[in-house]
Design an enzyme around this catalytic site. Sequence first.
Site, PDB file in Angstrom:
ATOM      1  N   SER A 239       0.791  -1.237   0.000  1.00  0.00           N
ATOM      2  CA  SER A 239       0.000   0.000   0.000  1.00  0.00           C
ATOM      3  C   SER A 239       0.821   1.284   0.000  1.00  0.00           C
ATOM      4  O   SER A 239       0.252   2.365  -0.083  1.00  0.00           O
ATOM      5  CB  SER A 239      -0.952   0.011   1.202  1.00  0.00           C
ATOM      6  OG  SER A 239      -0.248   0.047   2.421  1.00  0.00           O
ATOM      7  N   LYS A 284      -4.926   4.884   8.916  1.00  0.00           N
ATOM      8  CA  LYS A 284      -3.866   5.619   8.225  1.00  0.00           C
ATOM      9  C   LYS A 284      -4.120   7.120   8.261  1.00  0.00           C
ATOM     10  O   LYS A 284      -3.186   7.919   8.421  1.00  0.00           O
ATOM     11  CB  LYS A 284      -3.743   5.113   6.784  1.00  0.00           C
ATOM     12  CG  LYS A 284      -3.259   3.672   6.716  1.00  0.00           C
ATOM     13  CD  LYS A 284      -3.160   3.158   5.292  1.00  0.00           C
ATOM     14  CE  LYS A 284      -2.626   1.735   5.279  1.00  0.00           C
ATOM     15  NZ  LYS A 284      -2.452   1.207   3.920  1.00  0.00           N
TER      16      LYS A 284
END
Length: 341
Positions: A239, A284
């Site tokens: 990611s 995140k």
Amino acid sequence: MSRRSWTLLTSAFLVMVFGLVGAFVPVPYVALGPGPTHDTLGSYEGREVVRIEGTETFPTGGHLNMTTVSVTDRLSVFNALGFWMSGNHALAPRELYFPPDKTEEQVERTNTRAFRSSQTAAETAALRQLDYPTKLVAGQVLSGSPADGVIAPGDELLSARGESLSDPDSLVQALSDTEPGQTVSVEFRHEDEPPQRTEFELADHPDKPERGFLGIQPTLRPDVDFDIDIRLPDVGGPSAGLMFSLAVVDKLTPGELNGGKFVAGTGEISPTGQVGRIGGIGFKMIRAHQAGARYFLTPAGNCAAAESQAPEGLRLVKVSTLGDAVEALEDIAAGETPPGC
């Protein structure tokens, strides 16, 4: 002993047992939460996260932070309750992250391979964005397939059935109307050796039995005379690809791509620059906001979830491709408003 004494003794014993169970008995869950964030334009443990050697690079400014999700394993009952009540963590079944048919070492190796593959894809996408040449290579060769033992991972794929190959789709198209048992010619090059042409008898395709199968998973790789080295220990998974790509673009072009602003983000990236959705977007964004980010590059596929979880003061920027992300950063640098979720 009196009834009251027995009651107190029994209660004390049950409390002790509950305490021991809560403190030492593991639960089949892991805790997910905000993980470390690193500036892909900066350094980690005294070394540049993205280092480019052999060609001219340019100064950068601000931040382009990649973000992660922490996974805490081996939880006791009390640990699990503590994480659940914290508000910044969530519990998930352990088997989703540590499958019972794999050892922890195997899981770690899988994550490491995904991270390395992401690095290669990030480099390729960035160089394609800047119009540097790339080449089509065999990323994987399926064991037992017609190509196994003849074409090796990393070999350059030049043509198939007389058609030049430039990207993964070109190989798919070249073989799209073939049948099992059909013989096709493929031209390829191993390392610095001269090109060679070999005839292959195609096998049955595992997903489309009517189509011929060569057994190669093609991918793009940079074809340049300089080196890009991306290194960030103890980080796994794909990611961070988008943010690595942007760091490469920033270092290879004059000026500060982000205008000196603090930008964070996430997103898996393909060698052709497509940005894929990821997991843990809420965690995140929390870490990015805590670190001081003002903008968060968000994969288009994550926008719906991100909008409902974004911390106040963190502007979401919607991206579907690396080109989108570069244009959004240029908008930010120019003081304009980039496309949001």
